[in-house]
Design a protein around this motif. Structure first.
Motif, mmCIF file in Angstrom:
data_model
loop_
_atom_site.group_PDB
_atom_site.id
_atom_site.type_symbol
_atom_site.label_atom_id
_atom_site.label_comp_id
_atom_site.label_asym_id
_atom_site.label_seq_id
_atom_site.Cartn_x
_atom_site.Cartn_y
_atom_site.Cartn_z
ATOM 1 N N MET A 75 0.846 -1.198 0.000
ATOM 2 C CA MET A 75 0.000 0.000 0.000
ATOM 3 C C MET A 75 0.880 1.247 0.000
ATOM 4 N N LEU A 76 0.567 2.206 -0.876
ATOM 5 C CA LEU A 76 1.375 3.411 -0.975
ATOM 6 C C LEU A 76 1.020 4.361 0.157
ATOM 7 N N LYS A 77 2.044 4.833 0.844
ATOM 8 C CA LYS A 77 1.811 5.723 1.980
ATOM 9 C C LYS A 77 2.320 7.135 1.711
ATOM 10 N N HIS A 78 3.570 7.242 1.249
ATOM 11 C CA HIS A 78 4.178 8.562 1.076
ATOM 12 C C HIS A 78 4.999 8.584 -0.201
ATOM 13 N N VAL A 79 5.201 9.780 -0.710
ATOM 14 C CA VAL A 79 6.012 9.933 -1.905
ATOM 15 C C VAL A 79 7.478 10.066 -1.546
ATOM 16 N N THR A 80 7.752 10.442 -0.330
ATOM 17 C CA THR A 80 9.130 10.609 0.100
ATOM 18 C C THR A 80 9.555 9.428 0.933
ATOM 19 N N PHE A 81 10.818 9.462 1.351
ATOM 20 C CA PHE A 81 11.352 8.362 2.145
ATOM 21 C C PHE A 81 10.810 8.379 3.560
ATOM 22 N N LEU A 82 10.124 9.415 3.942
ATOM 23 C CA LEU A 82 9.669 9.531 5.327
ATOM 24 C C LEU A 82 8.818 8.342 5.737
ATOM 25 N N GLY A 83 8.065 7.775 4.811
ATOM 26 C CA GLY A 83 7.235 6.642 5.152
ATOM 27 C C GLY A 83 8.002 5.362 5.303
ATOM 28 N N ALA A 84 9.233 5.335 4.844
ATOM 29 C CA ALA A 84 10.001 4.094 4.867
ATOM 30 C C ALA A 84 10.432 3.718 6.267
ATOM 31 N N SER A 85 10.506 4.683 7.179
ATOM 32 C CA SER A 85 10.968 4.370 8.528
ATOM 33 C C SER A 85 10.026 3.419 9.230
ATOM 34 N N ALA A 86 8.822 3.281 8.732
ATOM 35 C CA ALA A 86 7.864 2.388 9.364
ATOM 36 C C ALA A 86 7.835 1.012 8.722
ATOM 37 N N LEU A 87 8.693 0.796 7.736
ATOM 38 C CA LEU A 87 8.687 -0.484 7.027
ATOM 39 C C LEU A 87 9.263 -1.585 7.890
ATOM 40 N N MET A 98 16.196 -1.600 5.537
ATOM 41 C CA MET A 98 15.142 -0.594 5.582
ATOM 42 C C MET A 98 15.364 0.474 4.518
ATOM 43 N N LEU A 99 16.612 0.880 4.352
ATOM 44 C CA LEU A 99 16.931 1.879 3.333
ATOM 45 C C LEU A 99 16.572 1.370 1.952
ATOM 46 N N PHE A 100 16.943 0.138 1.661
ATOM 47 C CA PHE A 100 16.688 -0.426 0.336
ATOM 48 C C PHE A 100 15.198 -0.439 0.042
ATOM 49 N N GLU A 101 14.421 -1.030 0.923
ATOM 50 C CA GLU A 101 12.992 -1.167 0.681
ATOM 51 C C GLU A 101 12.311 0.196 0.627
ATOM 52 N N GLY A 102 12.720 1.089 1.525
ATOM 53 C CA GLY A 102 12.115 2.409 1.539
ATOM 54 C C GLY A 102 12.403 3.193 0.279
ATOM 55 N N LEU A 103 13.641 3.127 -0.201
ATOM 56 C CA LEU A 103 14.006 3.872 -1.404
ATOM 57 C C LEU A 103 13.355 3.282 -2.644
ATOM 58 N N VAL A 104 13.265 1.958 -2.723
ATOM 59 C CA VAL A 104 12.570 1.336 -3.855
ATOM 60 C C VAL A 104 11.116 1.810 -3.892
ATOM 61 N N ASP A 105 10.460 1.790 -2.729
ATOM 62 C CA ASP A 105 9.078 2.254 -2.663
ATOM 63 C C ASP A 105 8.968 3.718 -3.073
ATOM 64 N N GLN A 106 9.922 4.525 -2.611
ATOM 65 C CA GLN A 106 9.888 5.950 -2.946
ATOM 66 C C GLN A 106 9.994 6.161 -4.439
ATOM 67 N N LEU A 107 10.948 5.491 -5.089
ATOM 68 C CA LEU A 107 11.140 5.670 -6.524
ATOM 69 C C LEU A 107 9.941 5.163 -7.313
ATOM 70 N N ILE A 108 9.358 4.063 -6.877
ATOM 71 C CA ILE A 108 8.172 3.538 -7.553
ATOM 72 C C ILE A 108 7.024 4.531 -7.447
ATOM 73 N N GLN A 109 6.805 5.054 -6.248
ATOM 74 C CA GLN A 109 5.720 6.006 -6.049
ATOM 75 C C GLN A 109 5.938 7.277 -6.874
ATOM 76 N N LEU A 153 3.494 8.686 -9.972
ATOM 77 C CA LEU A 153 2.970 10.054 -10.001
ATOM 78 C C LEU A 153 3.468 10.818 -11.219
ATOM 79 N N ALA A 154 4.756 10.615 -11.573
ATOM 80 C CA ALA A 154 5.299 11.289 -12.748
ATOM 81 C C ALA A 154 4.573 10.853 -14.016
ATOM 82 N N ASP A 155 4.236 9.567 -14.090
ATOM 83 C CA ASP A 155 3.536 9.057 -15.269
ATOM 84 C C ASP A 155 2.123 9.616 -15.376
ATOM 85 N N ALA A 156 1.588 10.086 -14.250
ATOM 86 C CA ALA A 156 0.225 10.614 -14.260
ATOM 87 C C ALA A 156 0.154 12.026 -14.835
ATOM 88 N N ILE A 157 1.304 12.656 -15.014
ATOM 89 C CA ILE A 157 1.333 14.008 -15.562
ATOM 90 C C ILE A 157 0.914 13.982 -17.037
#
Length: 281
Positions: A1-13, A64-75, A79-83
């Motif tokens: 589930m997508l939570k945040h566009v930035t890495f801030l949400g990754a700390s909870a992974l 945690m860094l790996f998973e969080g950053l992967v999620d961030q880039l995907i999110q 969003l970029a594709d939605a432009i």
């Protein structure tokens, strides 16, 4: 589930990722780590994203860094594709960012290849070859409110009392308790009247009373020496930076000479346009 566009949400992974799964020896910066539609996200992009993280994330586990950053880039890619139409400010920002990064890469290359140990040594030798000795003084003084008190203190010293003892007895200055000892100092460290009085003394000499903004002084020169020149090691970093700056400036001048550079003419634009941010909307 997508939570945040930035890495801030990754700390909870959760730390559910196995580090062994990413221990391949054949990965490169172009290795694809995720895809969004037809867009590949590479390890190189992940590495750059990590360098841009705030300092507070530096101590997080790699899993945690790996998973969080992967999620961030995907999110971000979703969003970029939605432009549908790229905003003007984004286009200009990308152009500026590309220009900045490319310029920075060239500056780094020029800086890293423009200075040798021999050049640093030569610059150091040239800088200090004719350097004049700068004196340093070790002095003591006593401070009184009136000329009469200073003259009386000078008379006691002339009669044979130790300068430090008299200073401890009569000086109103903060150095009085330690005999008026001021330690070592160089030119410009003291008010002009005090520096003049000290420079006119021989080692062991005691001045006549003289006045400064602080009151009336009697001073003695305890020792004098020449300031030691900074060593090559101490100056190396500064000299390197100066040589690099000179090399970059010279390279810029060379590049400009080979291009048709056109700058705005005087009064061609009203400087107030630099605040017209509505043009970006």
């Amino acid at each position: 589930m997508l939570k945040h566009v930035t890495f801030l949400g990754a700390s909870a992974l959760a730390l559910s990722l196995s580090s062994a799964a990413f221990a391949q020896d054949d990965v490169t910066a172009d290795t694809v780590i995720a895809t969004v539609g037809e867009t590949n996200i590479t390890l190189g992009e992940l590495l750059i994203a990590r360098t841009q993280l705030p300092e507070q994330y530096a101590t997080l586990p790699n899993e945690m860094l790996f998973e969080g950053l992967v999620d961030q880039l995907i999110q971000q890619q979703l969003l970029a594709d939605a432009i549908k139409e790229v905003p003007a400010r984004v286009t200009y920002s990308l152009q500026n960012e590309e220009r900045t990064l490319l310029a920075g890469a060239v500056i780094t290359e020029v800086a890293e290849n423009s200075v040798t140990p021999e050049m640093i040594q030569a610059a150091y030798d040239e800088r200090f070859a004719d350097a004049e000795e700068v004196p340093e003084f070790h002095a003591a003084h006593l401070l009184t409110e009136t000329q009469k008190e200073a003259a009386a203190a000078k008379a006691r010293i002339d009669e044979g009392e130790e300068f430090a003892d008299v200073a401890r007895d009569v000086s109103t200055g903060p150095t009085g308790p330690n005999g008026g000892d001021l330690g070592w100092f160089g030119p410009g460290a003291m008010v002009p009247e005090f520096e003049t009085a000290i420079t006119e003394l021989e080692v062991g000499g005691v001045s006549e009373p003289f006045e400064t903004q602080f009151g009336w002084h009697v001073a003695t020169l305890l020792e004098q020496r020449a300031q030691a020149l900074p060593t090559l090691e101490e100056m190396s970093q500064q000299i390197t930076a100066e040589l690099q700056e000179a090399a970059i400036t010279a390279y810029l001048e060379e590049l400009a000479a080979g291009q048709d550079v056109v700058k705005p003419e005087a009064d061609q634009f009203d400087p107030e346009i630099i605040g017209r941010f509505e043009l970006l909307d």
